[in-house]
Design a protein around this motif. Structure first.
Motif, PDB file in Angstrom:
ATOM      1  N   PRO A  26       4.411  -1.302   5.536  1.00  0.00           N
ATOM      2  CA  PRO A  26       5.004  -2.043   4.418  1.00  0.00           C
ATOM      3  C   PRO A  26       6.416  -1.593   4.048  1.00  0.00           C
ATOM      4  N   ALA A  27       6.674  -0.290   4.136  1.00  0.00           N
ATOM      5  CA  ALA A  27       8.013   0.206   3.801  1.00  0.00           C
ATOM      6  C   ALA A  27       9.023  -0.322   4.814  1.00  0.00           C
ATOM      7  N   GLY A  28      10.090  -0.927   4.313  1.00  0.00           N
ATOM      8  CA  GLY A  28      11.111  -1.480   5.200  1.00  0.00           C
ATOM      9  C   GLY A  28      10.754  -2.816   5.801  1.00  0.00           C
TER      10      GLY A  28
ATOM     11  N   GLU B 254      14.585  -3.659  -1.917  1.00  0.00           N
ATOM     12  CA  GLU B 254      13.358  -2.917  -1.659  1.00  0.00           C
ATOM     13  C   GLU B 254      12.173  -3.859  -1.831  1.00  0.00           C
ATOM     14  N   GLU B 255      11.085  -3.540  -1.166  1.00  0.00           N
ATOM     15  CA  GLU B 255       9.905  -4.389  -1.244  1.00  0.00           C
ATOM     16  C   GLU B 255       9.357  -4.429  -2.675  1.00  0.00           C
ATOM     17  N   SER B 256       8.805  -5.577  -3.042  1.00  0.00           N
ATOM     18  CA  SER B 256       8.226  -5.725  -4.375  1.00  0.00           C
ATOM     19  C   SER B 256       6.847  -5.089  -4.462  1.00  0.00           C
ATOM     20  N   GLY B 257       6.246  -4.835  -3.321  1.00  0.00           N
ATOM     21  CA  GLY B 257       4.911  -4.264  -3.262  1.00  0.00           C
ATOM     22  C   GLY B 257       4.430  -4.271  -1.826  1.00  0.00           C
TER      23      GLY B 257
ATOM     24  N   LEU C 239       0.883  -5.990   7.302  1.00  0.00           N
ATOM     25  CA  LEU C 239       1.056  -5.389   5.983  1.00  0.00           C
ATOM     26  C   LEU C 239       2.521  -5.547   5.614  1.00  0.00           C
ATOM     27  N   GLY C 240       2.775  -6.123   4.449  1.00  0.00           N
ATOM     28  CA  GLY C 240       4.153  -6.379   4.065  1.00  0.00           C
ATOM     29  C   GLY C 240       4.272  -6.721   2.607  1.00  0.00           C
ATOM     30  N   ASP C 241       5.323  -7.432   2.277  1.00  0.00           N
ATOM     31  CA  ASP C 241       5.641  -7.769   0.895  1.00  0.00           C
ATOM     32  C   ASP C 241       4.941  -9.067   0.512  1.00  0.00           C
ATOM     33  N   PRO C 242       4.062  -9.040  -0.488  1.00  0.00           N
ATOM     34  CA  PRO C 242       3.317 -10.259  -0.837  1.00  0.00           C
ATOM     35  C   PRO C 242       4.199 -11.411  -1.286  1.00  0.00           C
ATOM     36  N   LEU C 243       5.360 -11.129  -1.885  1.00  0.00           N
ATOM     37  CA  LEU C 243       6.218 -12.226  -2.335  1.00  0.00           C
ATOM     38  C   LEU C 243       6.796 -13.016  -1.167  1.00  0.00           C
ATOM     39  N   SER C 244       6.824 -12.427   0.019  1.00  0.00           N
ATOM     40  CA  SER C 244       7.285 -13.179   1.185  1.00  0.00           C
ATOM     41  C   SER C 244       6.300 -14.299   1.514  1.00  0.00           C
TER      42      SER C 244
END
Length: 335
Positions: free
Chosen positions: A154-156, A193-196, A230-235
Motif C-alpha cells: 500500500p505504501a507508495g 500520500e495515500e489516503s489509506g 492492496l492500495g488506496d481505497p479512494l482510487s
C-alpha cells in the motif's frame, strides 16, 4: 465443437483430475471481454465460469489470473459478495494460457442502458447505492485477516500507479496523444500520500457485478478482480465515478449502463461511500485524474489488440475513439 481461446479436451482432463466426478464439459463464450475472455462451463449438473487472458495481451499486469483467483478465494465467506472458487492454473499447456474457474452465480449483469431500462428509478438508485455499500465493505476488510497481508504494498501505491500506467501506455499506444502526456506529467508532479490502505478492486463498475434476478439491490457477486491489489481505497471510488462519464461509453460499444444519467450523480455516490466507509475524501482531483489516465490507457490497449486482429467478439471498433476523450477529460479535471 471448438471454442476459440479454449482447448476443451485438455481442460476436461485437468478438471477430471482436480474436480472428481465431473461429467463431460461443454463451453460457451459468454463475452469476448474488453480485458479477459469469459466462458460458461457445464457438465449438465454443475455450472462454472472460466476466465483467461485475451489472445493478444499487451498489458500483462492487467490480465493476472492468479491474482484474480487469489483475492476471490480469500474474500469468499468474509462479507464481500464473490463467487465460490473452484480451481486455478498458471500452466499455459492446458488451454493455451493461465486461467481461473469459479462457480457460476445465478443472477443478472446490468451492462447496457436497455437492461437498466427494466428498472424503475427507485430500483436504479437502490442498485447503485448497494454497489457503493459493497465497495465500502470490501475496503473495510482487514487484508491480513483473510490471508492477503502480502497481496500488495500500500505504501507508495499512487506513485507506482502513475508509473505503471504510463509504462503500459508506452507499450500499447498506437498514436501520439498530447493530453495523455500532459495528464501523466501532472499526476507525476502532484502525487499525494495515500489516503489509506485496503484491498482495492481496480475495475469497479455496475457491469462488474452480478445482482438478483428480481432485486437489483441484491449484489450477489463482484467479478473481474484481475487488477485487484492492496492500495488506496479512494482510487477505487474515483474509478467508479469516472466510469459514469459519457466519454467512457465507446469502450463498451455505446449504450453502457455505467454512463447512464439515470444513475445517481458523482456527489451522491461519494456521499454514500463516505457514510458507509467512514472515510474522509481528500485530494479528490488527483484520484479522478488518475482514474481517467488509467481508463484511457486500458482503452488504448484494447484498441491496439483490435487493430492487431487479436480481439474475440464484437463491439471493439469504437474503443479507440474513447481514448482522446478520456485523456482530455482527465486534463480538464486538473486545469
Amino acid at each position: 465443437m471448438a471454442v476459440q481461446g479454449l482447448d476443451l479436451p485438455k481442460l476436461q482432463a485437468y478438471v477430471d483430475e482436480h474436480v472428481p466426478g465431473t461429467g463431460t464439459l461443454t463451453a460457451e463464450l459468454l463475452h469476448g471481454g474488453r480485458s479477459n475472455l469469459t466462458y460458461r462451463l457445464t457438465d449438465g449438473t454443475s455450472t462454472w465460469v472460466l476466465r483467461r487472458p485475451p489472445l493478444g495481451g499487451l498489458t500483462p499486469s492487467a490480465h493476472d489470473m492468479k491474482r484474480e483467483y487469489t483475492v476471490v478465494a480469500a474474500l469468499h465467506g468474509h462479507g464481500v459478495p464473490v463467487a465460490k472458487p473452484v480451481l486455478q492454473s498458471e500452466d499455459p499447456e492446458i488451454i493455451g494460457a493461465p486461467f481461473a474457474v469459479v462457480e457460476f452465480v445465478p443472477g443478472r449483469t446490468i451492462a447496457t442502458r436497455d437492461q437498466l431500462a427494466a428498472l424503475s428509478d427507485t430500483e436504479v438508485h437502490d442498485c447503485a447505492y448497494a454497489l457503493v455499500d459493497a465497495l465500502a465493505a470490501l475496503h473495510g476488510v482487514d487484508p491480513a485477516a483473510v490471508g492477503l497481508g502480502a497481496f500488495g504494498k500500500p505504501a507508495g501505491y499512487l506513485g507506482r500507479q502513475v508509473r505503471r500506467w504510463y509504462d503500459q501506455w508506452t507499450r500499447v499506444s498506437t498514436r501520439p496523444l498530447p493530453d495523455v502526456e500532459a495528464l501523466h506529467g501532472w499526476l507525476a508532479e502532484h502525487t499525494p500520500e495515500e489516503s489509506g490502505a485496503s484491498i482495492v478492486h481496480g475495475d469497479f463498475r455496475i457491469d462488474n457485478a452480478i445482482v438478483g434476478e428480481t432485486d437489483a439491490s441484491d449484489v450477489r457477486a463482484l467479478v473481474d478482480w484481475e487488477m485487484s491489489t492492496l492500495g488506496d481505497p479512494l482510487s477505487d471510488l474515483a474509478l467508479h465515478v469516472v466510469y459514469s462519464d459519457p466519454a467512457f461509453d465507446p469502450v463498451l460499444a455505446g449504450g453502457a449502463a455505467a454512463t447512464s444519467p439515470r444513475l445517481p450523480g458523482a456527489d451522491d455516490l461519494v456521499a454514500r461511500y463516505t457514510k458507509a466507509a467512514g472515510r474522509e475524501i481528500v485530494n479528490w482531483e488527483f484520484y479522478l485524474a488518475l482514474a481517467y489516465f488509467k481508463i484511457a490507457v486500458i482503452a488504448e490497449g484494447i484498441h491496439a489488440r483490435f487493430v492487431a486482429g487479436q480481439t474475440v467478439g464484437e463491439g471493439f471498433e469504437t474503443v479507440g475513439s474513447a481514448v482522446p476523450a478520456l485523456a482530455a477529460a482527465g486534463v480538464r479535471t486538473v486545469t
